[in-house]
Structures are given as structure tokens and as C-alpha cells.
Design a protein around this motif. Structure first.
Motif, PDB file in Angstrom:
ATOM      1  N   VAL A  25      42.260  31.882  33.333  1.00  0.00           N
ATOM      2  CA  VAL A  25      42.837  32.008  34.676  1.00  0.00           C
ATOM      3  C   VAL A  25      42.935  30.632  35.338  1.00  0.00           C
ATOM      4  CG1 VAL A  25      42.544  33.005  36.978  1.00  0.00           C
ATOM      5  CG2 VAL A  25      42.033  34.385  34.949  1.00  0.00           C
ATOM      6  N   MET A  26      41.902  29.848  35.193  1.00  0.00           N
ATOM      7  CA  MET A  26      41.919  28.496  35.752  1.00  0.00           C
ATOM      8  C   MET A  26      43.051  27.654  35.160  1.00  0.00           C
ATOM      9  SD  MET A  26      39.375  27.881  37.972  1.00  0.00           S
ATOM     10  CE  MET A  26      38.961  26.140  37.804  1.00  0.00           C
ATOM     11  N   ALA A  27      43.458  27.962  33.943  1.00  0.00           N
ATOM     12  CA  ALA A  27      44.497  27.188  33.258  1.00  0.00           C
ATOM     13  C   ALA A  27      45.911  27.645  33.604  1.00  0.00           C
ATOM     14  CB  ALA A  27      44.294  27.278  31.745  1.00  0.00           C
ATOM     15  N   GLN A  28      46.063  28.652  34.461  1.00  0.00           N
ATOM     16  CA  GLN A  28      47.388  29.165  34.777  1.00  0.00           C
ATOM     17  C   GLN A  28      48.253  28.107  35.468  1.00  0.00           C
ATOM     18  OE1 GLN A  28      48.800  32.403  34.008  1.00  0.00           O
ATOM     19  NE2 GLN A  28      47.060  32.098  32.614  1.00  0.00           N
ATOM     20  N   THR A  29      49.524  28.050  35.063  1.00  0.00           N
ATOM     21  CA  THR A  29      50.460  27.101  35.672  1.00  0.00           C
ATOM     22  C   THR A  29      50.861  27.526  37.080  1.00  0.00           C
ATOM     23  OG1 THR A  29      52.286  28.260  34.579  1.00  0.00           O
ATOM     24  CG2 THR A  29      51.388  26.322  33.459  1.00  0.00           C
ATOM     25  N   CYS A  30      50.658  28.801  37.401  1.00  0.00           N
ATOM     26  CA  CYS A  30      50.841  29.285  38.773  1.00  0.00           C
ATOM     27  C   CYS A  30      49.496  29.167  39.491  1.00  0.00           C
ATOM     28  CB  CYS A  30      51.301  30.738  38.765  1.00  0.00           C
ATOM     29  SG  CYS A  30      51.236  31.551  40.378  1.00  0.00           S
ATOM     30  N   PRO A  31      49.391  28.351  40.541  1.00  0.00           N
ATOM     31  CA  PRO A  31      48.098  28.132  41.194  1.00  0.00           C
ATOM     32  C   PRO A  31      47.761  29.126  42.299  1.00  0.00           C
ATOM     33  CG  PRO A  31      49.698  26.649  42.140  1.00  0.00           C
ATOM     34  CD  PRO A  31      50.434  27.455  41.080  1.00  0.00           C
ATOM     35  N   GLN A  32      48.717  29.956  42.688  1.00  0.00           N
ATOM     36  CA  GLN A  32      48.515  30.851  43.830  1.00  0.00           C
ATOM     37  C   GLN A  32      47.904  32.173  43.382  1.00  0.00           C
ATOM     38  OE1 GLN A  32      48.966  29.795  46.915  1.00  0.00           O
ATOM     39  NE2 GLN A  32      49.640  27.829  46.108  1.00  0.00           N
ATOM     40  N   TRP A  33      46.601  32.150  43.120  1.00  0.00           N
ATOM     41  CA  TRP A  33      45.901  33.353  42.676  1.00  0.00           C
ATOM     42  C   TRP A  33      44.516  33.419  43.285  1.00  0.00           C
ATOM     43  CZ3 TRP A  33      41.425  31.786  40.454  1.00  0.00           C
ATOM     44  CH2 TRP A  33      41.408  30.577  39.779  1.00  0.00           C
ATOM     45  N   GLU A  34      43.976  34.626  43.292  1.00  0.00           N
ATOM     46  CA  GLU A  34      42.546  34.845  43.550  1.00  0.00           C
ATOM     47  C   GLU A  34      42.031  35.715  42.408  1.00  0.00           C
ATOM     48  OE1 GLU A  34      41.727  37.031  47.111  1.00  0.00           O
ATOM     49  OE2 GLU A  34      42.972  38.752  46.553  1.00  0.00           O
ATOM     50  N   LEU A  35      40.836  35.418  41.952  1.00  0.00           N
ATOM     51  CA  LEU A  35      40.238  36.146  40.839  1.00  0.00           C
ATOM     52  C   LEU A  35      39.081  36.982  41.370  1.00  0.00           C
ATOM     53  CD1 LEU A  35      39.951  36.758  37.828  1.00  0.00           C
ATOM     54  CD2 LEU A  35      38.609  34.653  37.594  1.00  0.00           C
ATOM     55  N   LEU A  36      39.236  38.310  41.301  1.00  0.00           N
ATOM     56  CA  LEU A  36      38.222  39.238  41.795  1.00  0.00           C
ATOM     57  C   LEU A  36      37.484  39.829  40.608  1.00  0.00           C
ATOM     58  CD1 LEU A  36      40.445  41.064  44.441  1.00  0.00           C
ATOM     59  CD2 LEU A  36      39.052  39.019  44.743  1.00  0.00           C
ATOM     60  N   LEU A  37      36.258  39.378  40.403  1.00  0.00           N
ATOM     61  CA  LEU A  37      35.418  39.841  39.295  1.00  0.00           C
ATOM     62  C   LEU A  37      34.513  40.949  39.819  1.00  0.00           C
ATOM     63  CD1 LEU A  37      34.521  36.281  38.004  1.00  0.00           C
ATOM     64  CD2 LEU A  37      36.107  37.870  36.899  1.00  0.00           C
ATOM     65  N   VAL A  38      34.822  42.193  39.462  1.00  0.00           N
ATOM     66  CA  VAL A  38      34.060  43.328  39.973  1.00  0.00           C
ATOM     67  C   VAL A  38      32.975  43.666  38.966  1.00  0.00           C
ATOM     68  CG1 VAL A  38      34.178  45.657  40.903  1.00  0.00           C
ATOM     69  CG2 VAL A  38      36.167  44.150  41.094  1.00  0.00           C
ATOM     70  N   LYS A  60      36.773  28.273  45.011  1.00  0.00           N
ATOM     71  CA  LYS A  60      36.774  29.282  46.068  1.00  0.00           C
ATOM     72  C   LYS A  60      37.737  30.429  45.788  1.00  0.00           C
ATOM     73  CE  LYS A  60      35.345  26.038  49.678  1.00  0.00           C
ATOM     74  NZ  LYS A  60      35.670  25.436  51.002  1.00  0.00           N
ATOM     75  N   ARG A  61      38.605  30.257  44.798  1.00  0.00           N
ATOM     76  CA  ARG A  61      39.544  31.322  44.472  1.00  0.00           C
ATOM     77  C   ARG A  61      38.904  32.430  43.628  1.00  0.00           C
ATOM     78  NH1 ARG A  61      44.291  27.955  41.732  1.00  0.00           N
ATOM     79  NH2 ARG A  61      42.408  26.975  40.852  1.00  0.00           N
ATOM     80  N   ILE A  62      37.669  32.206  43.163  1.00  0.00           N
ATOM     81  CA  ILE A  62      36.975  33.206  42.346  1.00  0.00           C
ATOM     82  C   ILE A  62      35.929  33.912  43.201  1.00  0.00           C
ATOM     83  CG2 ILE A  62      35.588  33.629  40.288  1.00  0.00           C
ATOM     84  CD1 ILE A  62      36.726  31.096  39.079  1.00  0.00           C
ATOM     85  N   ARG A  63      35.972  35.224  43.217  1.00  0.00           N
ATOM     86  CA  ARG A  63      35.006  36.012  43.995  1.00  0.00           C
ATOM     87  C   ARG A  63      34.271  36.989  43.081  1.00  0.00           C
ATOM     88  NH1 ARG A  63      38.157  39.163  48.336  1.00  0.00           N
ATOM     89  NH2 ARG A  63      36.056  39.991  48.678  1.00  0.00           N
ATOM     90  N   LEU A  64      32.965  37.024  43.218  1.00  0.00           N
ATOM     91  CA  LEU A  64      32.139  37.993  42.504  1.00  0.00           C
ATOM     92  C   LEU A  64      31.852  39.153  43.447  1.00  0.00           C
ATOM     93  CD1 LEU A  64      30.369  38.943  40.131  1.00  0.00           C
ATOM     94  CD2 LEU A  64      28.525  37.518  41.066  1.00  0.00           C
ATOM     95  N   ILE A  65      32.272  40.346  43.051  1.00  0.00           N
ATOM     96  CA  ILE A  65      32.060  41.559  43.838  1.00  0.00           C
ATOM     97  C   ILE A  65      31.145  42.466  43.027  1.00  0.00           C
ATOM     98  CG2 ILE A  65      33.165  43.574  44.888  1.00  0.00           C
ATOM     99  CD1 ILE A  65      35.786  41.832  44.901  1.00  0.00           C
ATOM    100  N   ARG A  66      30.017  42.857  43.607  1.00  0.00           N
ATOM    101  CA  ARG A  66      29.028  43.617  42.844  1.00  0.00           C
ATOM    102  C   ARG A  66      29.013  45.081  43.253  1.00  0.00           C
ATOM    103  NH1 ARG A  66      23.620  40.239  41.714  1.00  0.00           N
ATOM    104  NH2 ARG A  66      23.545  41.875  40.137  1.00  0.00           N
ATOM    105  N   GLN A  67      29.183  45.945  42.257  1.00  0.00           N
ATOM    106  CA  GLN A  67      29.030  47.371  42.466  1.00  0.00           C
ATOM    107  C   GLN A  67      27.535  47.722  42.520  1.00  0.00           C
ATOM    108  OE1 GLN A  67      31.926  48.647  43.389  1.00  0.00           O
ATOM    109  NE2 GLN A  67      32.598  49.891  41.653  1.00  0.00           N
ATOM    110  N   PRO A  68      27.142  48.758  43.267  1.00  0.00           N
ATOM    111  CA  PRO A  68      25.726  49.105  43.373  1.00  0.00           C
ATOM    112  C   PRO A  68      25.134  49.628  42.066  1.00  0.00           C
ATOM    113  CG  PRO A  68      27.088  50.768  44.432  1.00  0.00           C
ATOM    114  CD  PRO A  68      27.988  49.625  44.110  1.00  0.00           C
ATOM    115  N   GLU A  69      25.999  50.166  41.197  1.00  0.00           N
ATOM    116  CA  GLU A  69      25.562  50.683  39.900  1.00  0.00           C
ATOM    117  C   GLU A  69      26.773  50.747  38.991  1.00  0.00           C
ATOM    118  OE1 GLU A  69      24.574  54.889  40.032  1.00  0.00           O
ATOM    119  OE2 GLU A  69      25.495  55.014  42.023  1.00  0.00           O
ATOM    120  N   ASN A  70      26.547  51.088  37.720  1.00  0.00           N
ATOM    121  CA  ASN A  70      27.649  51.200  36.776  1.00  0.00           C
ATOM    122  C   ASN A  70      28.486  52.446  37.088  1.00  0.00           C
ATOM    123  OD1 ASN A  70      28.300  52.384  33.598  1.00  0.00           O
ATOM    124  ND2 ASN A  70      29.086  50.417  34.256  1.00  0.00           N
ATOM    125  N   LEU A  71      29.711  52.226  37.570  1.00  0.00           N
ATOM    126  CA  LEU A  71      30.574  53.324  37.993  1.00  0.00           C
ATOM    127  C   LEU A  71      31.821  53.470  37.127  1.00  0.00           C
ATOM    128  CD1 LEU A  71      30.366  52.759  41.859  1.00  0.00           C
ATOM    129  CD2 LEU A  71      29.096  54.435  40.491  1.00  0.00           C
TER     130      LEU A  71
END
Length: 252
Positions: A25-38, A60-71
């Protein structure tokens, strides 16, 4: 100015591959992204690998989002969809890879076709990310009736324009083969999926127990026909025959 692409990745026990996936993702030629890691309740070092990566890159374009449990993957993707800020939404699995031009090429394709829903070609790779030599070609378009007989659309290749498809329609059903069920739901509502026949994605087959278990795959697709689509036995069997032939062709 380029529109933002929200990349949603459900992450579960992915410490082995997640760094490489973030790198692509970091290597993408398009820079306008956000990466949501759930993160979906991993029991390995996945969280620390992601946190270390974000800290080291200062990204700052990478966000870690944590689920409360394995869903499960469907709920993880739906959580990412709720958190997404971009006009465009793309899915990426935690052990798959994109070539650097993937986002740029697919965005240009969608704009050219005025498409709400697009998907691309892809290739199978081994655990080390090396090509097995099998590349999957995709059709120019798929409508609902065609898609029932052709499950060519692969999750890591898709992109949606949320200016054209309401986000509620993009919520994945919570069931096995939730991705295929979503494609059918969208197409059933009158949309067309546009195929970009370029090999832009690497599909890593290692460790995918569901995909490698042929009997389970048969059960899942049959369940989709009978329960998700409410089709009768005869109609389900007829569509299943087409699905089976194409599924074999993709893997040989």
C-alpha cells in the motif's frame, strides 16, 4: 485534487504477512489513500507488528482499529466501512498484495467507465509471494444474472464509488462467502460490475483453509444460491454447474 481511497483490511493472526501487505500500500503510485486495518481479536503478534510499523514509518494514513473480540471478516469489513472517510472504498486481504499501480489504474478505469463497482484481474502466488503462473482474466462487465454463474470477482481486486452506491448497500452479509453474497446483493440492485482485465493483484493461497477445501467451497456456494438468493433446487443446480466449471478453470 484526487479523491481519497479508503482501503479496508480485516486482520486476524496475520503477523507473518501484514508488513508486506502494508508495504504494498505504501508503494502505491496513487498517494491519496487511507489504510484501515481492522484487527479482529488476533492471538499472535499482529497488533505489535502493526503498531511498530506505524511508529517507524510515522505514517498518519494508516489506522489500527481494534474489534473487542473475533467477530469475523464480514463484521470487520463493515466496521472499516463505518470508519472510512474516502469516496472510494477498496478491499485488501491481510495476506494479499497489490502491484504499485493498482489504485491508480483502477481509479482511472472507473472514471473512464463512469463505474460504481469495478474489479481487476489477478494471479495466484505462493507463500513467498512468487507467481504460480496462473493469471485470472476477467470479463468486461458482469450483471446479476451473469455473476450467479461466474464468481470471478475476487475481494482484493474490488473498488466502489460511494457517490454512486449508498454505503448501506455495501455492508457485507454475515455468512460464509460473505464477499460473493455482497457482489450479488449489489448487482441485484441494478448495478453493473466493470472488469479491468489487467493483472494488478497477487492472491496468496497459503493458509486459506476455506478456499483450499473443495467440499466446503461447494457447501458455501450452494448455501448462497438456496438461502441468500432464495433459489429453488433446480435453478441452484443449473447455476452451480456453471460455477463449478469456471472455478476449476481458474485454478488449473
Amino acid at each position: 485534487m484526487e479523491e481519497l481511497v479508503s482501503i479496508i483490511v480485516p486482520v486476524y493472526n496475520a503477523e507473518r504477512f501484514i508488513k508486506e501487505t502494508m508495504d504494498c500500500v505504501m508503494a502505491q503510485t496513487c498517494p491519496q489513500w487511507e489504510l484501515l486495518l481492522v484487527e479482529d481479536g488476533s492471538s499472535d503478534r499482529t497488533v505489535s507488528v502493526i503498531e511498530d510499523y506505524i511508529r517507524e514509518k510515522g505514517e498518519k494514513r494508516i489506522r489500527l482499529i481494534r474489534q473487542p473480540e473475533n467477530l469475523g471478516a464480514a463484521r470487520a469489513r463493515n466496521r472499516g466501512l463505518k470508519e472510512a472517510s474516502g469516496r472510494y472504498v477498496a478491499y485488501l486481504d491481510a495476506d494479499d498484495l497489490w502491484v504499485p499501480e493498482k489504485l491508480e489504474r483502477e481509479l482511472a478505469f472507473m472514471r473512464d467507465r463512469n463505474a460504481a463497482f469495478a474489479f481487476t484481474g489477478y494471479e495466484f502466488v505462493n507463500e513467498d509471494g512468487k507467481s504460480t503462473g496462473k493469471v485470472v482474466r476477467v470479463p468486461e462487465t458482469l450483471n446479476y444474472r451473469q455473476a450467479l454463474k461466474n464468481t470471478t470477482i475476487f475481494t482484493t481486486t474490488v473498488m466502489f464509488d460511494t457517490d454512486k452506491i449508498h454505503r448501506e448497500l455495501l455492508e457485507m452479509p454475515v455468512m460464509k462467502s460473505e464477499d460473493t453474497a455482497l457482489w450479488w446483493k449489489i448487482l441485484r440492485n441494478g448495478y453493473t460490475a466493470y472488469g479491468l482485465d489487467e493483472n494488478l493483484v497477487k492472491y496468496r493461497r497459503a493458509g486459506r483453509s476455506l478456499s483450499s477445501n473443495k467440499l466446503e467451497a461447494i457447501r458455501r456456494i450452494w448455501n448462497l444460491y438456496r438461502k441468500a438468493e432464495g433459489m429453488g433446487v433446480v435453478s441452484s443446480a443449473w447455476h452451480f454447474c456453471f460455477w463449478a466449471v469456471r472455478a476449476v478453470k481458474r485454478r488449473v
